[in-house]
Design a protein around this motif. Sequence first.
Motif: not given
Length: 426
Positions: A21, A367, A387
């Motif tokens: 990430s 995300s 998520d």
Amino acid sequence: MTNDFDIYERRESAARSYCRSFPTTFVKAQGSEMTDADGNTYIDFLAGCSSLNYGHNDPDMKSALIDHITADGIAHGLDMHTDAKAAFLTAYEEKILKPRGMDYKIMMTGPTGTNAVEAAMKLARKVTGRRNIISFTNGFHGMTMGSLSLTGNIGKRNGAGGGHLGDVTHLPYEHSMGEGVDTLQFIEAMLNNSSSGVDAPAAFIFEPVQGEGGLNAASDEWMQGVAKLAKEHGALLIVDDIQSGCGRTGTYFAFEKAGIEPDMITQAKSLSGFGLPFAALLIKPEHDIWKPAEHNGTFRGNTHAFVTGRVAIEKFWSDNAFQDELAAKSTVLTTALQEIADLIPGARLKGRGLMQGVDVGSGELASKICARAFEKGLIIETSGADDEVVKVLAALTIKDETFRKGLGLLLDATRDVLETNKIAAE
């Protein structure tokens, strides 16, 4: 040093995650900021996944550790008596336990949270003579085989490759069956039904706020209800305060306001205060029935962590001043996150204290927001079964100016992603 990732691709396991990430090489950190090899500075809203509640390289902890090392202080002592351990235990007793009217033995279990959970499971079964442990939906308790059996997330459970993850009953956490469903009533019905298939439990284990499970925060009433059920059914109560503890939700322990008395409490993450490996299990004295070496580990107790952990306790928990600061910062966080939630239909705030986030309804959207935030200079991650939660774990010591700047970057990142999505849809 430059951002050359070839060595990681060649030699590091595919299990690595956070680095995917944040594709850069970090070389320095101070307070709530991290600097990479190219000289770029980022505001840190991850804080070592709550292992750095007091920020990076706290000067007082660093100074004490340097003095200890320079004086040839013990670095590794198994579970032998050391001056550093005695000082830590004394500080913990005087500043954490006594002011809260708590009486616990402290078991040094090993370097990370899953070690504390494994010890709690093992001891609960030893004390009660039972096997079954009741865990809760969306719970996360670790990745070793025992603690993984308590963990709900299918992706993480799949890592066991079909290994045995039994002797655990997963029951619904508060609100997991919808706002109108009383999960305590459901759990009680299952336990009182001799044909429910739920074996008599050795223990109940829950997180006051589910860190990896999406920042679901249990109410005081729900925690009290679970404690009552555990007592009625002859089971021990284990509170996993690894991510939610050490001040993260506004009080040292996340369950304090509920007034419950767990039989065991797991601690890790920010226990060392400095990001050093350190996990422990707090045990009610009557349950501390271990025989010598019946549960141990080479790195049980980290002497360097004793040094920094003592400083953290004495510096931040000697009075209520720090806790009062956390309440003020929590209000700032709630206000900023509500502004973000207002931009997204159906979005809602989750969590408590400085363990809050926004459920944006989609892992893809969350995300994208976090990725755009990183491009703008903010390190932040997602949480939840899919998520779907943008999760803020800023250091508890973050300066107000830095905190507001980081929250502004997050708001800007959200606007950018929503605008891009709007254009793409047209």
